[in-house]
Each structure stands twice: as C-alpha cells, then as structure tokens.
Enzyme design. Structure first.
Site, PDB file in Angstrom:
ATOM      1  N   LYS A  70      30.565  37.903  33.007  1.00 43.70           N
ATOM      2  CA  LYS A  70      29.963  38.448  34.217  1.00 43.70           C
ATOM      3  C   LYS A  70      31.077  38.752  35.214  1.00 43.70           C
ATOM      4  O   LYS A  70      32.026  37.967  35.355  1.00 43.70           O
ATOM      5  CB  LYS A  70      28.980  37.422  34.782  1.00 43.70           C
ATOM      6  N   SER A 150      20.926  37.425  38.366  1.00 46.88           N
ATOM      7  CA  SER A 150      21.961  38.425  38.567  1.00 46.88           C
ATOM      8  C   SER A 150      22.829  38.681  37.335  1.00 46.88           C
ATOM      9  O   SER A 150      23.618  39.621  37.314  1.00 46.88           O
ATOM     10  CB  SER A 150      22.861  37.995  39.728  1.00 46.88           C
ATOM     11  N   SER A 174      19.551  32.989  37.830  1.00 48.22           N
ATOM     12  CA  SER A 174      20.382  34.142  37.474  1.00 48.22           C
ATOM     13  C   SER A 174      20.878  34.157  36.038  1.00 48.22           C
ATOM     14  O   SER A 174      21.406  35.162  35.579  1.00 48.22           O
ATOM     15  CB  SER A 174      21.577  34.246  38.426  1.00 48.22           C
TER      16      SER A 174
END
Length: 486
Positions: A70, A150, A174
C-alpha cells in the site's frame, strides 16, 4: 504461494513486471488502477532471486514471492505518496521495518498499490479507493461498485491475481472491508505485533499493517515474516515474545469443540448478506463449533464518539511527527495545517470532495488535552476490557464472529444501494486481531466472515479462520480472472 517450492515462485517473479505494467494501465482488467506505481528495480531483484533459487540458496520462506505495498508504506526504491500530490516527491530512500523483514524473507517488492487518499481520513465525504495520484480503484467483480478502502489497491491486486500477497494498513476497517468486498483474505493483527515506523500515520492507538492474500495460509506466512519488535515503535515491545510461526500454528480441525460467539448486536447488514451468514454459521456447526448467541454488546455509539476525537487528535500529532522525518526538499510541509493549505491551493485534490476531517483534526488541542485522554480511555475500555474481553469471558468463547460487511456499494452517490453493516469498530478501537475470510456472495458480490479475538490471539484467530476456509472454500475469482484463463 508455497514455501515448499521457492524456486518456482522466483522464476515466476521474473515475469510479473510485464503483467503489472499492463494491469496498472488498465489493459488487463476492467477495474484498473489497483497498482499505482512499479518498482524500477523489480526485474533485477527478481532475476537475482531466481538465480539464487536455481543455486538452491533461499533467503527465507517468501523467496521470490512478489508482493505489493500500500502506498503509505515506505520502501527505499520508490516514492511513498499516501495518494496525495503533496507527497509526490517523498522518496527518503528507506525501508519501513516491515519491508526490511519482507526482503529478509526473500520477497520481491514489485510496486505500490493505490489507496483511498491519506488512508481515507481527509474527508467525511470521500470516495473509497480514490487518490489524486492514482485515480479510482474499482471492484473487479463489478467496476461500478466500490473496492472499499483504504487498502483498495492491495485487495484488488490480490483478487485479480497480479500478486499472491499484498500489505495493507488499517485504522478502522481499511484492511477487512476491501478484503471482504473484493473476495480475499485480510488480517488486521493485534496493534503492536507489526511495526508502524515509516508508515504514513493516522493514529498510534489504532494503526497497524497486515497481510492481504487469497488464502489464510498465505496470510499466516506473510504475518510470520513481518511480525516483530521495533525499537522505534514502543507499541511493539512485546512483539518478539508474542510472535509465533503462524503458518505452522494452523489447524484444519481447530473449530472442533470450540465455542464461538455470534455477535447479534451488530446490525445494518443486507438481507442477502445475513442469509449467507446464517448458512455459514451452519458450516461452523458442521465443523464442530458450539455457537453462542450474543444479543447484547457494548455501547457502539459511545465507542464511535470517543474514536472520532482520538483519531482527529492523533492525526494532527502523528502526521507532524511523520512529516518531520521526511526530506524538507522533497516534502516542504511540516504540519497538518501545511497540508490543508496545499489542498486549498491544488484543485486536483479537492475536485471530488473536501478535507473536513483534516480541518477538524487541526482544531484539536493536542495529546495532553484532557478530553482526548478521557476519550481514549473510555473508548478503549468499552471496546476492549468491557467489550471483546467481557463478551468472550462471560460467554466462555474463543472468538467472536459476524459478517464483515455487506456487498460493495455503488460509486453513484445518489444510489440507495450503499454501504451496509460493519464489524470492524470493536477490534479497531481495542487494537485486537480481526480476520476476514470469504464466505459467499451477496447479489454476485463477495462478502466475508469476520473472526475477532482478544489481544495477542492472532494465531488462534488465524487457525479458526483457516479451519472455516478449508471446510467452505467459498472464494471464487472475479470475472476478469475467468476471462484471462480462457
């Protein structure tokens, strides 16, 4: 991903860059933008690992395994943007400790995954999976629906087979939400098991990184590699003493005779997801689990109110500490106020939504504010000792289960088919482990089953999820994978 065949994995890693290049440009799947950027050193790293494998020299259990990070996690050979144009040049040339651990285990860092910008903390009206740097990550099962966030790109990269594993981060939902709606496994570890150093922060109370994979066994292997103490992150002081070989601890019969609490006090799920959940409760019974209905839980609204103040206060302080560690030439912003001013000047940042949460965070009074201190104490107590811990103790259960969330909602703001139900808050606020495993489909969209436990119960939660997965095998690849194989 099988550690028993590292040479095969290393050989396959050599060619992964070509697939990623096509996919990051939206050529290989309908819901593109899962991969935000590629590692320029990818081919050289993969070739080195392949050569070592041919010589039967293996760095570790992940030798040659391609992994995407990420893009709020620093790696020495790529910028780390958190999806924001303010960090477009943020390349301090350092590995986050968890990345160093991945490299030591032999993993190939192939690129950065798109994400909800600033890990979805900038606005109350944000679009999950969208960042100014990477655009919108869409769900490969239906590009008109959200990939959640996210850790959107991390989930999608795994779901469509670009990589066998990715690293996401979670503050509240997330990892588990995007994993659930994209049909993959996601594991949020106990806060303090994995270092957060050199990860763009939200909250030192709740932030953690964790693996996203297609199987629980793969998640356990990755967790074994990244877990451990870090002197720069005081929360991890116990990690070395607590970590185990999570892959070796998996037991396909671990549900037999185990009492599992069913969190009936969580609501808001779609009828279809609830029906899938009931079917999977029977699967747990068939595996030998004893299910205990839990109809009353802690005050979720009070936990939520406290959590908001905690996250806003810690965001302001923790972001300033992170920005102070960056190169001021690359990142000329030192405070959250600086980022707010940047967004005000940069129309590409606010074309779709604003920065209400940034502004609210800037207005907080600091980590010594009595209101913040009380909010953290109360929300943690309600979620942890008087929440998960009490529910497990009073009902004599080894874990708690619930649907992770319902089907992915559409990206149309006027559509009433929106997000429905969530199981993430208790484990997020308490800092306890939370695993989601695919359990079926809601109107053709994947949904996951959540397993939640107490602090440091990571191995047991993974094992229970593994036993469930081995019995149900509910995951089905998205249409893009089916089309690619034809």
């Amino acid at each position: 991903m099988r550690s028993s065949q590292p040479s095969r994995e290393a050989t396959e890693a050599v060619g992964v860059s070509q697939l990623l290049i096509a996919s990051s440009q939206g050529e290989a799947f309908p819901g593109g933008n899962g991969v935000l950027a590629l590692n320029d050193a990818l081919d050289d790293a993969a070739m080195d690992l392949a050569a070592e494998a041919r010589a039967r020299r293996f760095r570790g259990p992940l030798h040659g395994v391609p992994i995407v990070l990420k893009d709020n996690i620093e790696t020495r050979d790529m910028p780390t943007t958190a999806g924001s144009l303010a960090l477009a040049n943020n390349a301090p040339g350092r590995d986050a400790p968890l990345v160093a651990r991945l490299r030591d285990a032999g993993a190939v860092i192939v690129g950065k995954a798109n994400l909800s910008e600033w890990a979805n903390i900038r606005s109350t009206n944000s679009i999950s999976g969208w960042s100014a740097v990477g655009g919108l990550t869409a769900n490969p099962y239906d590009p008109a629906r959200t990939a959640c966030g996210s850790s959107s790109g991390s989930a999608v990269a795994v779901a469509i087979g670009l990589v066998p594993a990715a690293i996401g981060t979670e503050t509240d939902g997330s990892i588990v939400c995007p994993a659930s709606v994209n049909g993959v496994v996601g594991f949020k570890p106990t806060v303090g098991l994995v270092s957060r150093t050199h990860i763009v922060p939200i909250s030192h109370s709740q932030d953690t990184a964790g693996p996203m994979t297609t199987t629980v066994a793969d998640a356990a292997m990755v967790l074994s590699a990244i877990a451990g103490s870090d002197p720069a992150d005081p929360a991890t002081a116990e990690a070395d003493a607590r970590k185990v070989d999570y892959r070796a601890a998996l037991d396909a019969n671990s549900l037999s005779g185990v009492r599992i609490g069913v969190m009936r006090f969580l609501n808001g799920y779609s009828d279809e997801t609830q029906a899938v959940f009931e079917q999977n409760l029977q699967a747990l019974r068939d595996a030998g689990a004893v299910l205990v209905e839990i109809t009353e839980g802690p005050d979720m609204q009070a936990i939520g109110r406290g959590e908001v103040l905690v996250l806003m206060t810690e965001l302001k302080a923790d972001m300033a500490a992170y920005l102070a560690s960056t190169d001021p030439v690359q990142v000329p912003y030192r405070t959250l106020a600086d980022l707010i001013a940047f967004n005000d000047r940069e129309p590409r940042e606010t074309v779709l939504f604003g920065q209400e949460r940034f502004i609210a965070a800037e207005a907080t009074q600091g980590l010594d504010d009595p209101a913040y201190i009380q909010a953290r104490a109360d929300s943690f107590r309600l979620a942890g000792p008087e929440g998960i811990d009490r529910l497990m103790r009073e009902n004599d259960v080894a874990a708690l289960v619930a649907p992770t969330t319902s089907r992915a909602w559409t990206n149309d703001r006027d559509d009433d088919d929106d997000g429905q139900g969530s199981s993430s808050r208790l484990a997020a606020v308490a800092g306890y482990p939370h695993l989601t495993v695919p359990m079926g489909f809601d109107r053709g969209m994947p949904v996951g089953l959540s397993f939640i436990g107490g602090k440091w119960d990571d191995a047991r939660i993974l094992s229970l999820g593994y036993a469930f997965e081995q019995r149900t095998r509910a995951r089905r690849a998205p249409p893009v994978m089916t089309a690619r194989s034809q």
